[in-house]
Write a protein that holds these residues in place. Structure first.
Motif, mmCIF file in Angstrom:
data_model
loop_
_atom_site.group_PDB
_atom_site.id
_atom_site.type_symbol
_atom_site.label_atom_id
_atom_site.label_comp_id
_atom_site.label_asym_id
_atom_site.label_seq_id
_atom_site.Cartn_x
_atom_site.Cartn_y
_atom_site.Cartn_z
ATOM 1 N N GLN A 20 -35.080 -44.242 -16.777
ATOM 2 C CA GLN A 20 -34.885 -45.578 -17.341
ATOM 3 C C GLN A 20 -36.213 -46.180 -17.798
ATOM 4 O OE1 GLN A 20 -33.843 -48.727 -14.541
ATOM 5 N NE2 GLN A 20 -32.222 -49.414 -15.943
ATOM 6 N N ASP A 63 -30.754 -48.625 -27.514
ATOM 7 C CA ASP A 63 -30.010 -48.675 -26.258
ATOM 8 C C ASP A 63 -29.900 -47.255 -25.713
ATOM 9 O OD1 ASP A 63 -28.637 -49.721 -24.124
ATOM 10 O OD2 ASP A 63 -26.773 -50.093 -25.206
ATOM 11 N N HIS A 109 -27.938 -44.805 -22.256
ATOM 12 C CA HIS A 109 -27.125 -44.697 -21.048
ATOM 13 C C HIS A 109 -27.503 -43.385 -20.378
ATOM 14 C CE1 HIS A 109 -23.496 -43.827 -18.612
ATOM 15 N NE2 HIS A 109 -23.515 -45.123 -18.445
ATOM 16 N N ARG A 148 -26.917 -40.708 -16.976
ATOM 17 C CA ARG A 148 -26.158 -40.272 -15.801
ATOM 18 C C ARG A 148 -26.920 -39.110 -15.184
ATOM 19 N NH1 ARG A 148 -22.448 -36.548 -13.656
ATOM 20 N NH2 ARG A 148 -20.667 -37.472 -12.563
ATOM 21 N N TYR A 174 -26.261 -43.934 -12.235
ATOM 22 C CA TYR A 174 -26.211 -44.335 -13.633
ATOM 23 C C TYR A 174 -27.266 -45.402 -13.889
ATOM 24 C CZ TYR A 174 -21.549 -42.159 -13.858
ATOM 25 O OH TYR A 174 -20.504 -41.276 -13.813
ATOM 26 N N SER A 211 -28.946 -47.841 -17.504
ATOM 27 C CA SER A 211 -28.864 -48.120 -18.936
ATOM 28 C C SER A 211 -29.936 -49.138 -19.296
ATOM 29 C CB SER A 211 -27.484 -48.651 -19.314
ATOM 30 O OG SER A 211 -27.243 -49.892 -18.684
ATOM 31 N N ALA A 271 -19.466 -41.801 -19.398
ATOM 32 C CA ALA A 271 -20.444 -40.715 -19.266
ATOM 33 C C ALA A 271 -19.756 -39.373 -19.153
ATOM 34 C CB ALA A 271 -21.315 -40.936 -18.049
#
Length: 317
Positions: free
Chosen positions: A272, A283, A285, A287, A302, A304, A317
């Motif tokens: 992240q 953006d 995401h 996992r 997870y 984001s 995901a």
């Protein structure tokens, strides 16, 4: 031989002329699993040709029409992806062509492309290198003139459990206390020999192969930078799986694991932070999945970027 115009007159088009048995608008209609070659530059300036599976869809907003023109979508995909290179501009043009070919039926279009990209990765110390195949999924959509582009990949790495490492160190301490009487002075040579023996490593922390699945949204005007994305993530984790491995590489990998103890929460936060620093991404995401060697189940986290209207949560995901 019939001309194209004669053929069009002779062959019935039920989907175009016949009324639907049940009227209603449809969210998406199209084809999935179209087999087509693609050319993709992962960021090293050397485009590779790969075998891809493509999904091509438009909506059907006319409830009085029975179906779309699937052959038009197929031919547009085959022509655009076989001949050209995968770029954001090329995908925008392809989706625009989808809508132009269905302007009486559709006002939304989407496309998904899945393939594997080979990337050469260097060994840790030996100077050798080898190939890694990274799965790539590109998804693009267009609503009117609004174009959205996302792509994803996976990074496989090793994760060593911090709790298991602490418990192992305690057992090694206990063994040391049993083997070296506190009332006798320590001899450097004896301790060094003990550390190099099996008694000096009576317990080892558990580690496991782990996977980081990434889905990112390219910023407006941005481009695909797959290798840059992979590099950021692998450097943040510190323990990506290796290709060519000599003994010096394996030793370096053991050192990397010992220096990068991590729970799945740690791994997710590392990635992240690394992706937050990438201005090319609007953006993302994440996992992460640690495929436990201790348990029969996996540890999962997870993360984001957390922007409004982002890529979605765990279910996606």
């Amino acid at each position: 031989m019939y001309t194209q115009e004669q053929t069009a007159r002779l062959l019935p088009d039920v989907a175009h002329h016949a009324q639907p048995h049940l009227a209603g608008a449809l969210d998406w209609v199209g084809m999935d699993g179209i087999e087509v070659p693609v050319r993709f530059d992962a960021g090293d300036g050397e485009p590779q040709r790969a075998s891809a599976r493509v999904g091509a869809f438009v909506n059907l907003h006319r409830p009085d029409k029975r179906g779309i023109h699937m052959s038009r979508l197929y031919l547009l995909v085959e022509h655009a992806l076989s001949a050209g290179q995968l770029t954001a501009g090329a995908l925008r043009d392809l989706l625009h062509a989808f809508l132009e070919s269905h302007k009486d039926l559709s006002d939304r279009a989407c496309l998904s492309i899945r393939f594997e990209q080979l990337v050469r990765r260097p060994a840790l110390r030996s100077g050798n290198s080898g190939w890694r195949a990274y799965p790539v999924c590109i998804e693009a959509s267009m609503v009117g003139e609004d174009f959205l582009l996302e792509y994803g990949t996976e990074v496989v790495y090793s994760s060593t459990c911090p709790a298991s490492a602490a418990l192992s160190r305690q057992l090694i301490q206990d063994q040391f206390a049993r083997d070296f009487d506190v009332s006798h002075p320590l001899e450097h040579a004896a301790v060094l020999a003990w550390l190099g023996s099996e008694r000096g490593i009576v317990a080892t922390p558990h580690a496991q192969r782990s996977v980081a699945r990434l889905r990112v949204r390219v910023a407006a005007g941005g481009a695909f930078h797959l290798i840059k994305l992979i590099d950021r993530v692998e450097q943040a984790l510190g323990t990506p799986v290796q290709t060519a491995v000599k003994r010096e590489d394996e030793q370096a990998f053991a050192l990397a694991n010992g220096s990068n103890l991590m729970f799945c929460e740690d791994a997710a936060r590392r990635i992240q932070k690394a992706l937050d620093a990438d201005a090319n991404l609007a953006d993302f995401h994440i996992r992460v999945e640690h495929q436990e060697s201790l348990h029969p189940h996996d540890a999962v986290a997870y993360a984001s970027k957390g922007v409004a209207g982002g890529l979605g949560g765990a279910a996606r995901a």
